[in-house]
Design a protein around this motif. Sequence first.
Motif, PDB file in Angstrom:
ATOM      1  N   ARG A   1      -8.474  17.287  -7.342  1.00 33.39           N
ATOM      2  CA  ARG A   1      -8.085  17.210  -8.155  1.00 33.39           C
ATOM      3  C   ARG A   1      -8.350  15.744  -9.126  1.00 33.39           C
ATOM      4  N   GLY A   2      -9.302  16.117  -9.680  1.00 34.56           N
ATOM      5  CA  GLY A   2      -9.822  15.246 -10.817  1.00 34.56           C
ATOM      6  C   GLY A   2      -8.805  14.753 -11.717  1.00 34.56           C
ATOM      7  N   GLY A   3      -9.833  12.832 -11.867  1.00 32.61           N
ATOM      8  CA  GLY A   3      -8.923  12.142 -12.646  1.00 32.61           C
ATOM      9  C   GLY A   3      -9.182  10.761 -12.236  1.00 32.61           C
ATOM     10  N   THR A   4      -9.353   9.858 -12.550  1.00 30.45           N
ATOM     11  CA  THR A   4      -8.671   8.677 -12.043  1.00 30.45           C
ATOM     12  C   THR A   4      -7.505   8.224 -11.803  1.00 30.45           C
ATOM     13  N   GLN A   5      -8.003   7.662 -10.242  1.00 32.56           N
ATOM     14  CA  GLN A   5      -6.209   7.493  -9.412  1.00 32.56           C
ATOM     15  C   GLN A   5      -6.060   6.112  -9.885  1.00 32.56           C
ATOM     16  N   ALA A   6      -4.031   6.364  -9.636  1.00 35.75           N
ATOM     17  CA  ALA A   6      -3.392   5.672 -11.000  1.00 35.75           C
ATOM     18  C   ALA A   6      -2.824   3.771  -9.792  1.00 35.75           C
ATOM     19  N   LEU A   7      -4.195   3.113  -9.350  1.00 36.22           N
ATOM     20  CA  LEU A   7      -4.085   2.763  -8.748  1.00 36.22           C
ATOM     21  C   LEU A   7      -3.418   2.063  -8.444  1.00 36.22           C
ATOM     22  N   PRO A   8      -2.371   1.266  -9.121  1.00 32.93           N
ATOM     23  CA  PRO A   8      -0.971   0.568  -9.144  1.00 32.93           C
ATOM     24  C   PRO A   8      -0.065   1.172  -8.601  1.00 32.93           C
ATOM     25  N   ALA A   9       0.278   2.827  -8.431  1.00 31.33           N
ATOM     26  CA  ALA A   9       1.493   3.577  -8.850  1.00 31.33           C
ATOM     27  C   ALA A   9       1.130   4.067  -7.125  1.00 31.33           C
ATOM     28  N   ILE A  10      -0.378   4.139  -7.074  1.00 36.95           N
ATOM     29  CA  ILE A  10      -0.460   5.026  -5.185  1.00 36.95           C
ATOM     30  C   ILE A  10      -0.159   3.432  -4.295  1.00 36.95           C
ATOM     31  N   ALA A  11      -0.793   2.102  -4.545  1.00 36.44           N
ATOM     32  CA  ALA A  11      -0.568   1.480  -4.098  1.00 36.44           C
ATOM     33  C   ALA A  11       1.095   1.077  -3.481  1.00 36.44           C
ATOM     34  N   SER A  12       2.297   0.695  -4.598  1.00 37.09           N
ATOM     35  CA  SER A  12       3.423   0.928  -4.529  1.00 37.09           C
ATOM     36  C   SER A  12       4.205   2.471  -3.698  1.00 37.09           C
ATOM     37  N   MET A  13       3.283   3.363  -3.794  1.00 35.50           N
ATOM     38  CA  MET A  13       4.005   4.604  -3.042  1.00 35.50           C
ATOM     39  C   MET A  13       3.831   3.960  -1.575  1.00 35.50           C
ATOM     40  N   MET A  14       2.591   3.221  -0.600  1.00 37.82           N
ATOM     41  CA  MET A  14       2.448   3.514  -0.187  1.00 37.82           C
ATOM     42  C   MET A  14       3.328   2.170   0.893  1.00 37.82           C
ATOM     43  N   ALA A  15       3.663   1.633  -0.330  1.00 34.50           N
ATOM     44  CA  ALA A  15       4.322  -0.013   0.057  1.00 34.50           C
ATOM     45  C   ALA A  15       5.815   1.067   0.276  1.00 34.50           C
ATOM     46  N   ALA A  16       6.585   1.508  -0.458  1.00 31.46           N
ATOM     47  CA  ALA A  16       7.445   1.386  -0.639  1.00 31.46           C
ATOM     48  C   ALA A  16       7.617   2.304   0.013  1.00 31.46           C
ATOM     49  N   LEU A  17       7.216   3.731   0.701  1.00 34.34           N
ATOM     50  CA  LEU A  17       6.823   4.257   1.934  1.00 34.34           C
ATOM     51  C   LEU A  17       7.088   3.520   3.698  1.00 34.34           C
ATOM     52  N   GLU A  18       6.319   2.863   3.579  1.00 33.55           N
ATOM     53  CA  GLU A  18       5.771   2.278   4.720  1.00 33.55           C
ATOM     54  C   GLU A  18       7.117   1.162   4.573  1.00 33.55           C
ATOM     55  N   ALA A  19       8.111   0.805   3.755  1.00 38.78           N
ATOM     56  CA  ALA A  19       9.357  -0.276   3.886  1.00 38.78           C
ATOM     57  C   ALA A  19      10.565   1.072   4.031  1.00 38.78           C
ATOM     58  N   ALA A  20      10.413   1.856   3.710  1.00 40.61           N
ATOM     59  CA  ALA A  20      11.454   2.669   3.387  1.00 40.61           C
ATOM     60  C   ALA A  20      11.959   3.474   5.136  1.00 40.61           C
ATOM     61  N   LEU A  21      10.225   4.011   5.446  1.00 40.78           N
ATOM     62  CA  LEU A  21      10.258   4.285   7.071  1.00 40.78           C
ATOM     63  C   LEU A  21      10.790   3.026   8.550  1.00 40.78           C
ATOM     64  N   ALA A  22      10.443   1.853   7.496  1.00 46.09           N
ATOM     65  CA  ALA A  22      10.514   0.972   8.509  1.00 46.09           C
ATOM     66  C   ALA A  22      11.509   0.090   8.598  1.00 46.09           C
TER      67      ALA A  22
END
Length: 365
Positions: free
Chosen positions: A226-247
């Motif tokens: 998947r070419g293209g610069t990664q959307a880092l802030p959105a990806i960081a939010s995805m990690m934090a949201a998933l961690e919080a949702a599962l915790a």
Amino acid sequence: MIYLDANATEPLRPQARDAVMDAMVLVGNPSSPHGAGRQARTLLDHARRSISSLLDVHPDNCIFTSGGTEANTLAVRGLGKGRRRLVGATEHDAVRKASDDMDRVEVLPVLPDGRIDLAILEERLADRSQETLVCVMLANNETGVINPISEVSRLCRAAQAMLHVDAVQAVGRMPVSVPELGADSVALSAHKFGGLKGAGALVLAGNGPVVVPPMQAGGGQERGRRGGTQALPAIASMMAALEAALAHPVDLSTLRDRLESAVLQQGARACGADAPRLSNTSCLVLPGVRSEAQLIALDLAGFCVSAGSACSSGKVGGSHVLHAMGLDDLAGNALRVSLPWNVEARHVDEFILAYGQMAERRKAV
Ligand code: PLP
């Protein structure tokens, strides 16, 4: 305003907002070799490892995308390249319309309760004349109905077919382990579990990087998948949201059941209620009252709910999901209430009151 449209998008979790703020001050491009780039890369790698471990996949097999639509399209077109595609009748348009070659698509019917018809799947898989990709979602966005993916996977394995699972509505709301599901690929989307809009992932089973022909080659990011610069802030939010949702998992079934038993008194019916469902989702049909009319009345009363599928609520129409469940007469009378992670009991009580008033007024018309 009371927000009861979580399946369209969940409210941002505070942990996700903090992660966005932290990531936004990082200047670098994760692909740049200098110090600023390496800082961004460190965060990207950390997010990849965390998300992968929460879904039990190898980090080399977590491909970041712009969201659920892109993740599903990558699976259907990439893994499905050259394959016959068996697609569940109640799939989201992100899967139903993902194929570049519609001649390869065959629709798999569902049972009246909304779950995939396993007997018909088995029958279709008996035709081994071509390689096959099966696409069956984990949880439906309109009804919340949960498919028996382990059974689907068993049939796919026996027939040497690949299995792609759209888990966009399930991730963060129920435990999702890719090996336990027995899927070859799983799609997820950050904003459906409290992250920012604009990030998602396609995660793949396997111990080393699985090759997926890219839809966009670009600069070769994501191991050329998947070419293209990664959307880092959105990806960081995805990690934090998933961690919080599962915790902090929340079981909303008590509130959902309270809501349903109250609106059933008004003559409404809950679709898919005989099947296992997500605890936050209720698909209510009110015979004789069009979805649009229900939506407008509730909007005026200050409630955000939806009709039809999440992303298409601007163009309200008969739901293909309800048609597939054999509810042709009622497909234009549905209203989806999906409780967000931060819902309060009083929101449900107020909704029950407003729904009752709306139903009474409509009956009087
Ligand atoms: N799959 C399902 C089941 C969905 O409900 C949605 C969005 O509503 C999507 C895919 C698309 O996800 P995104 O909005 O991230 O493109």
